[in-house]
Structure formats: structure tokens, C-alpha cells
Motif scaffolding. Structure first.
Motif, mmCIF file in Angstrom:
data_model
loop_
_atom_site.group_PDB
_atom_site.id
_atom_site.type_symbol
_atom_site.label_atom_id
_atom_site.label_comp_id
_atom_site.label_asym_id
_atom_site.label_seq_id
_atom_site.Cartn_x
_atom_site.Cartn_y
_atom_site.Cartn_z
ATOM 1 N N ARG A 316 0.529 -1.433 -0.039
ATOM 2 C CA ARG A 316 0.153 0.031 -0.222
ATOM 3 C C ARG A 316 0.860 1.480 0.172
ATOM 4 N NH1 ARG A 316 -0.324 1.279 5.452
ATOM 5 N NH2 ARG A 316 0.372 0.455 6.948
ATOM 6 N N GLY A 317 2.291 1.461 0.003
ATOM 7 C CA GLY A 317 3.113 2.594 0.019
ATOM 8 C C GLY A 317 3.030 3.731 1.184
ATOM 9 N N ALA A 318 2.832 2.797 2.581
ATOM 10 C CA ALA A 318 2.888 3.151 3.666
ATOM 11 C C ALA A 318 3.908 4.203 3.723
ATOM 12 C CB ALA A 318 3.175 2.548 4.807
ATOM 13 N N LYS A 319 3.511 5.651 4.118
ATOM 14 C CA LYS A 319 4.588 6.251 4.006
ATOM 15 C C LYS A 319 5.876 6.069 5.362
ATOM 16 C CE LYS A 319 4.209 11.521 4.411
ATOM 17 N NZ LYS A 319 4.039 12.591 3.953
ATOM 18 N N GLY A 320 6.821 6.602 5.117
ATOM 19 C CA GLY A 320 8.324 6.573 5.830
ATOM 20 C C GLY A 320 8.671 5.074 5.458
ATOM 21 N N PHE A 321 8.137 4.210 5.128
ATOM 22 C CA PHE A 321 8.648 2.741 5.027
ATOM 23 C C PHE A 321 9.931 2.895 4.578
ATOM 24 C CE2 PHE A 321 7.757 -2.011 4.176
ATOM 25 C CZ PHE A 321 8.211 -2.714 5.070
ATOM 26 N N ASP A 322 10.526 2.117 4.588
ATOM 27 C CA ASP A 322 11.765 1.261 4.831
ATOM 28 C C ASP A 322 13.196 0.718 5.473
ATOM 29 O OD1 ASP A 322 14.228 1.332 3.236
ATOM 30 O OD2 ASP A 322 14.858 3.407 3.709
ATOM 31 N N PRO A 323 12.422 -0.394 6.641
ATOM 32 C CA PRO A 323 13.037 -1.047 7.113
ATOM 33 C C PRO A 323 14.396 -1.939 7.553
ATOM 34 C CG PRO A 323 11.496 -2.325 6.567
ATOM 35 C CD PRO A 323 11.155 -0.841 6.040
ATOM 36 N N ALA A 324 14.991 -1.197 7.850
ATOM 37 C CA ALA A 324 16.235 -2.407 7.552
ATOM 38 C C ALA A 324 16.402 -3.153 8.318
ATOM 39 C CB ALA A 324 17.123 -1.390 8.906
ATOM 40 N N HIS A 325 17.015 -4.943 7.458
ATOM 41 C CA HIS A 325 16.370 -5.353 8.294
ATOM 42 C C HIS A 325 18.310 -6.494 8.137
ATOM 43 C CE1 HIS A 325 12.585 -6.794 5.472
ATOM 44 N NE2 HIS A 325 12.733 -5.691 6.772
ATOM 45 N N MET A 326 18.374 -6.861 9.757
ATOM 46 C CA MET A 326 19.241 -8.061 10.119
ATOM 47 C C MET A 326 19.282 -9.319 10.816
ATOM 48 S SD MET A 326 23.029 -5.976 11.829
ATOM 49 C CE MET A 326 22.318 -7.263 13.351
ATOM 50 N N LEU A 327 20.212 -9.743 10.814
ATOM 51 C CA LEU A 327 20.634 -11.205 11.497
ATOM 52 C C LEU A 327 20.615 -10.838 13.125
ATOM 53 C CD1 LEU A 327 20.845 -14.090 9.393
ATOM 54 C CD2 LEU A 327 18.647 -12.980 10.047
ATOM 55 N N ASP A 328 20.559 -12.016 13.847
ATOM 56 C CA ASP A 328 21.362 -11.627 15.537
ATOM 57 C C ASP A 328 21.238 -12.338 16.198
ATOM 58 O OD1 ASP A 328 22.546 -9.972 16.932
ATOM 59 O OD2 ASP A 328 20.872 -8.846 17.817
ATOM 60 N N GLN A 329 22.003 -13.445 16.388
ATOM 61 C CA GLN A 329 22.428 -14.673 16.937
ATOM 62 C C GLN A 329 22.833 -14.896 17.902
ATOM 63 O OE1 GLN A 329 19.328 -16.286 12.785
ATOM 64 N NE2 GLN A 329 20.671 -17.185 13.179
#
Length: 431
Positions: A316-329
Motif C-alpha cells: 500500500r506504499g506506507a509513508k516513510g516505510f524503509d526498514p533495515a533487516h539484520m540477523l542477530d543470533q
């Protein structure tokens, strides 16, 4: 052309053994998805473009508060870590960036480090500061806190460390700083809740002021450990307040393990998206608490539900949506490279499953309050075996159809074990 850690001959031979079966499976899945109005190639392209960062510390053997049992061929320094990370990227084609932790990954020559990453085809993700343990030679201890410490000199030292992390990251091409603190208390009355949070906010404002214009800062909440009575940044609500207080470059980081049992994490994700403060994720899994288990190893459905919210926002093109993705294990009983490869695959799997949710049908069932069919719509996507999509995306990008099998066939672990001195066992600790 980047340096490859595993020979192309081995990779090609392993892929050749599996290519015919993969093409059959992919074609079959494509036909089944087509009956649901889904273009399998479009999903594959999205999966191929997706990336999750790997943590530099994740390629070392982890431990608990009680013991740590070193593994064979453990990396001795950040340059060894980058080589291990390059193996993960080479085979999965889903982990193009590495997240560094300072001071663990400090070097005397940052240009050499940057060139090493480039030679291996790796970029640098968010920088991670460390004020939850003491570094050799530092003037003030963090035993009783860092950014919220009652002593002004200790707080100033913690701020200065974060500024150093920003400077290092700027030279390496990073665009974000992740701040997690272990500050809190173990006894009622040990600290004043309000004053300690005020001190934390003041210190973080000094860090925020030093951010380059195109940077973001991610603050991470954690309900307990090492502070077992109270934690200064203990939940997503407090984290949201921090992001609001600091300004538009401040965002909340969601670690899947940093929640009480049965907390609705996907709802937290939805709220942070709605109010434009979702910074990103640290992916892992948990059974009892902050276990740092392999992603998707305990509750893959929860991981899918998180990605369902992410794909909803993407669609839906949410405004300001730009999450960073990382593993942490933390990998205590497995080969860290294998765990990180399978974890990256599980994140891609959840993304692919979320992409094939029938959102038109789901919206209709939600509008009609048809609880059963709304739930079944999600389960239909979750039950779909999307492995052929993941494998084809890897294969066409130059990766391995079967990453773990290819890694084992390469003998990489035995090779580095012969080059890197064995590490003696000993005390506890995550790294």
C-alpha cells in the motif's frame, strides 16, 4: 569481480546435481500459483532483490552466561569475519551487507577494511556501539550503566564512544547507528526510574546531534538482561517515546527475541509502521526469553506474520516505510556459517510467503468480519512450499541451490580450521 571464498567448480558441480529437479519443482509451483492469479517469476524477482544483513559477531561461536565452547576455525579478527560473511553471501545471495560492532571490530586502517569488504563483494550495514561491557583501558566502567549512568563522566564516555562509531561508519559507507544499552537495575530502589531515563535521553540527544544528514539512529528495547529488575529501554512504548523525543532521524529497532512470551510482535510492527517509526529488525527466535536462536527455528509462523505486516505496508506504499533487516543470533552448538545461511533463507521464505497472500480476499474477509476465512487466507500462503522460488532466486543470482550442502562439500570449515589457531575454552559470554 569480487573474490569468492568457495571455488566455482564446487559450486557448479553441486548446482548441476540439483538443477533439473529444481526446474521441475519451480515449473510445478508456478502452475499452482498461476491458478491463484500469482506470477511466480514476479515473486522470484522480489525475493532475489531482498537482502538481510549479517552481524560480524554472528560468525563466531556464541555462549551463555555459564560457558562458551569454541568452534573450529573461529575468526580471529574482523578480516576473518568478513571472509566467513562472504561465504554466506556467495551461497545464499541474500546477505550483501555486514553489520560491525565497535570496539570488537576496530582496526587501525579503515581503508584496508573497506577495501577488504569491497573485494569480497560486501557492504557495511548499521554500526553497533557497545556500552554494555567494558573495553580494555577505558576510564569509567559501565557496570552500573552507560548513557543513563549517575556519573556525568561515564555518560560522556558512552556518548563519545557512539560518536566514534558514527565516524567509523561514515568512513566505511554505513548510513545508520544502532544503540542498545544494558542499563537498568537489579534491586528495587537501586535507581530512580525517571531520573535515569532523563539522563539517557540527554545523552542520546548528544549522539543524535552528531548524526550525518543522511543517517538514521535505531534504538533497541530489551525487557531484561543484564538488568533483571528494571531496564531503562524496556519495551516498544518507551522506545517509541525515545524516537519521538529525538527527532525525525530516530527510529525503533525490533529484535524478535526482546519481548515477553506471547507478546503480539506483529501488532507492534504494525503500530510502528503506522506512526512512521519502524527502523528495522534484528531477526532471531526464542523459546523462553532473549534466546538468540536461529531465525524461524521455533516459531516460523510468527516470522511470517511479521512479514505479512511488512508486505502489507510495502503493497500500500506506507509513508516513510524503509526498514533495515539484520540477523542477530548466538550459535552455541552449530556451525555459525550454516546457521546464518539457514536463517537468511528462513527470512526470505517468510517474505515470499507474505508476497503470495491474497490481499484482496483478505481485505474482503476482514471487512465482512469473517474471522475463519481471514485466518485461512493467511494459512494458505504460509502452507505453500516456496522453496523452489528461493532456490531459483539463489541459482539465477549465482548462488547455491542447496547452500548448506554446498558449503559442506567445499570443506571450507576444515580449511580455515587449519589456518586459524584453535581458541581455548573458558568463561561465559555471548562472544
Amino acid at each position: 569481480m569480487s573474490t569468492t571464498m568457495i571455488g566455482k567448480t564446487i559450486l557448479d558441480a553441486e548446482n548441476e546435481r540439483r538443477e533439473a529437479a529444481l526446474r521441475q519443482d519451480y515449473e510445478s509451483l508456478g502452475e499452482r500459483l498461476a491458478r491463484r492469479g500469482i506470477d511466480v517469476d514476479a515473486i522470484k524477482r522480489k525475493v532475489a532483490a531482498y537482502g538481510v544483513a549479517v552481524p560480524s559477531w554472528g560468525v563466531g561461536t556464541g555462549g551463555t552466561r555459564f560457558a562458551r565452547f569454541p568452534g573450529k576455525g573461529e575468526p580471529r579478527n574482523i578480516f576473518d569475519k568478513l571472509e566467513d560473511c562472504a561465504v554466506i553471501q556467495q551461497l545464499t545471495r541474500a546477505t550483501p551487507n555486514v553489520s560491525l560492532h565497535i570496539p570488537w571490530d576496530k582496526v587501525s586502517d579503515l581503508q584496508e577494511l573497506k577495501q577488504k569488504g569491497a573485494a569480497l563483494g560486501l557492504g557495511f550495514d548499521a554500526m553497533n556501539s557497545n556500552t554494555f561491557s567494558d573495553a580494555p583501558g577505558q576510564a569509567h566502567s559501565y557496570k552500573f550503566g552507560s548513557l543513563s549512568h549517575s556519573d556525568a563522566a561515564t555518560r560522556a564516555q558512552a556518548v563519545e564512544h557512539n560518536l566514534e562509531c558514527i565516524d567509523i561508519g561514515r568512513q566505511l559507507g554505513s548510513k545508520a547507528l544502532t544503540v542498545w544499552v544494558g542499563d537498568g537495575s537489579n534491586f528495587p530502589g537501586q535507581s530512580n526510574f525517571t531520573r535515569s531515563f532523563e539522563r539517557y535521553l540527554d545523552a542520546m540527544k548528544a549522539v543524535y546531534a552528531a548524526l550525518p544528514e543522511d543517517w538514521r539512529v535505531f534504538t533497541e528495547h530489551k525487557m531484561f538482561e543484564p538488568a533483571f529488575y528494571s531496564t531503562v529501554v524496556q519495551d516498544w512504548g518507551t522506545n517509541y517515546l525515545i524516537a519521538q523525543e529525538l527527532g525525525p532521524k530516530a527510529f525503533c529497532l525490533v529484535d524478535l527475541g526482546h519481548h515477553a512470551p506471547n507478546v503480539n510482535i506483529e501488532m507492534i510492527v504494525a503500530r510502528l509502521i503506522q506512526f512512521r517509526k519502524l527502523g528495522g529488525f534484528h531477526f532471531n527466535d526464542s523459546k523462553y526469553g532473549d534466546d538468540d536462536l536461529d531465525t524461524g527455528s521455533i516459531d516460523p509462523y510468527r516470522l511470517f506474520l511479521v512479514f505479512n505486516e511488512l508486505v502489507d505496508a510495502e503493497t500500500r506504499g506506507a509513508k516513510g516505510f524503509d526498514p533495515a533487516h539484520m540477523l542477530d543470533q548466538s550459535h552455541n552448538v552449530t556451525d555459525p556459517i550454516e546457521s546464518l545461511m539457514t536463517s537468511a533463507t528462513e527470512v526470505c521464505r517468510a517474505y515470499a510467503q507474505a508476497l503470495i497472500v491474497d490481499r484482496t480476499a483478505l481485505d474482503s474477509f476482514q471487512q465482512d468480519n469473517d474471522a475463519l476465512m481471514a485466518a485461512e487466507t493467511l494459512k494458505t500462503a504460509f502452507r505453500t512450499d516456496v522453496e523452489p522460488i528461493l532456490a531459483m532466486a539463489r541459482f539465477e543470482s549465482g548462488g547455491a541451490i542447496a547452500p548448506v550442502a554446498t558449503y559442506r562439500a567445499s570443506g571450507y570449515r576444515a580449511k580455515v580450521a587449519g589456518e586459524r589457531p584453535a581458541v581455548a575454552g573458558g568463561g561465559g559470554g555471548i562472544v
